[in-house]
Write an enzyme that holds these catalytic residues in place. Structure first.
Site, PDB file in Angstrom:
ATOM      1  N   GLU A 170       1.000  -1.208  -0.062  1.00  0.00           N
ATOM      2  CA  GLU A 170      -0.269   0.045  -0.030  1.00  0.00           C
ATOM      3  C   GLU A 170       0.521   1.195   0.132  1.00  0.00           C
ATOM      4  OE1 GLU A 170      -2.895   2.976   1.048  1.00  0.00           O
ATOM      5  OE2 GLU A 170      -1.289   2.338   2.365  1.00  0.00           O
ATOM      6  N   THR A 177      -5.735  12.246  -2.735  1.00  0.00           N
ATOM      7  CA  THR A 177      -5.448  11.986  -0.625  1.00  0.00           C
ATOM      8  C   THR A 177      -4.532  12.630  -0.175  1.00  0.00           C
ATOM      9  OG1 THR A 177      -6.398   9.587  -0.798  1.00  0.00           O
ATOM     10  CG2 THR A 177      -4.947   9.739   1.484  1.00  0.00           C
TER      11      THR A 177
HETATM   12  N1  HSE Z   1      -6.728   8.393   7.791  1.00  0.00           N
HETATM   13  C1  HSE Z   1      -5.961   8.755   5.574  1.00  0.00           C
HETATM   14  C2  HSE Z   1      -6.639  10.160   5.812  1.00  0.00           C
HETATM   15  C3  HSE Z   1      -6.447   8.217   4.694  1.00  0.00           C
HETATM   16  O1  HSE Z   1      -7.475  10.170   5.879  1.00  0.00           O
HETATM   17  O2  HSE Z   1      -5.836  11.033   4.966  1.00  0.00           O
HETATM   18  C4  HSE Z   1      -6.441   6.149   4.707  1.00  0.00           C
HETATM   19  O3  HSE Z   1      -5.124   5.767   4.985  1.00  0.00           O
END
Ligand code: HSE
Length: 324
Positions: A146, A199
């Site tokens: 990942e 992200t």
């Molecule tokens: N927890 C992470 C975030 C996403 O919200 O940026 C998943 O790893």
């Protein structure tokens, strides 16, 4: 659990000629546990196939179900790296193995797409080789896979996709993961609007300092949520399923987020927030009817604003990744 404590059994390469594994999508953060809490959905999920081949080495022969061009190069692919790490740990990198990746969920949706592929890659190889590792011991390999996509070690999607249920990540680096009990009747609603949230950007925009009062309140929410889950206390879960720190910062990335959240809460869900880094929005309910009604109401808001979206209603998937 660390890589050093894996329980390795004897390899039985003749047990299977080929296997198919399903690895589910997951919801990370779950309002009160940024980067540490996650749960697995029943669907969608990725399918990974592996089979023995005559030529030595691991090869990715096919990737379907994605518009994004994913690398066929093993070392640039989340499923490939996770699978390779398992083979490496077993001293079996010379085995001839072909892998197919069938993506059944979108990238950048906030549903743990790359985590599911990594989990599927590690698990498929382990099954093909006659299950030399216990499932839980595949975590470090899946995390390494990942990391190819996320650029870091985050177990909040990988852990639930592999192990199922709700997982609490005490420490990603040492794979110190605790299972959180799931009350009977809990259902998830997930709406994925077709808008792009990266992200990396959704992380980069977060403030690095947290106000002390907010931190105290959020720790209280997290602790109370776990107690609510342990005691099937839905009222306590409802009071705790809140994100005071991350949601206000990321909500502007998702058009009409607060409208969608409002209609979900009006339908009686226990809580509603951003799934992972978005743009998907999740809600948890204490029965399937509320989950379905909330889903319809949430979907209707996006439709009103001419934003296409997908709806998933799911029980909490307590199995995680599995052989198909
Ligand atoms: N927890 C992470 C975030 C996403 O919200 O940026 C998943 O790893």
């Amino acid at each position: 659990m660390t890589e050093g404590t894996q329980t390795r059994k004897n390899i039985d390469p003749n047990k299977h000629t080929g296997v198919k594994v399903f690895a589910p999508a997951s919801v990370a953060n779950v309002a009160c546990g940024f980067d540490i809490l996650g749960f697995a959905l029943e669907r969608p999920g990725d399918e990974i196939l592996v089979r023995y081949a005559d030529t030595p080495g691991l090869k990715i022969t096919k990737i379907t179900g994605t518009k994004k061009k994913l690398p066929l190069d093993v070392m640039g692919n989340t499923a490939g790296v996770a699978a390779w790490k398992v083979l490496e740990a077993l001293g079996e990198t010379g085995l001839g193995i072909e892998m197919e990746i069938h993506k059944k969920m979108p990238f950048g949706s906030g549903l743990g797409s790359s985590a599911a592929s990594a989990v599927g890659g590690a698990m498929a190889i382990n099954e093909l080789l006659g299950r030399p590792f216990e499932k839980r011991d595949l975590l470090p390999f899946a995390l390494a896979g990942e990391a190819v996509a996320s650029g870091g070690i985050h177990a909040d999607n990988v852990a639930p996709s592999l192990l199922g249920g709700f997982t609490l990540v005490r420490d990603s680096l040492t794979c110190d993961i605790a299972r959180v009990p799931v009350p009977r009747g809990m259902f998830a609603t997930v709406v994925y609007p077709y808008v792009e949230v990266l992200t990396k950007e959704a992380r980069a925009m977060l403030k690095t300092e947290v106000d002390l009062k907010l931190s105290i309140q959020q720790s209280a929410n997290m602790g109370a949520f776990i107690i609510g889950m342990m005691n099937s206390d839905f009222d306590l879960i409802r009071r705790s399923l809140k994100d005071l720190i991350i949601e206000p910062q990321r909500a502007p990335l998702i058009p009409h987020f607060y409208e969608v959240q409002k209609v979900a809460l009006a339908e009686g869900v226990l809580g509603c927030s951003i799934s992972g880094s978005g743009p998907s929005i999740f809600a948890l309910s204490n029965n399937s009817l509320t989950a379905e009604n909330a889903g319809k109401a949430m979907q209707a808001i996006f439709k009103q604003h001419n934003i296409e979206c997908e709806l998933f209603i799911s029980a909490i998937n307590n199995d995680g990744a599995k052989l198909v």
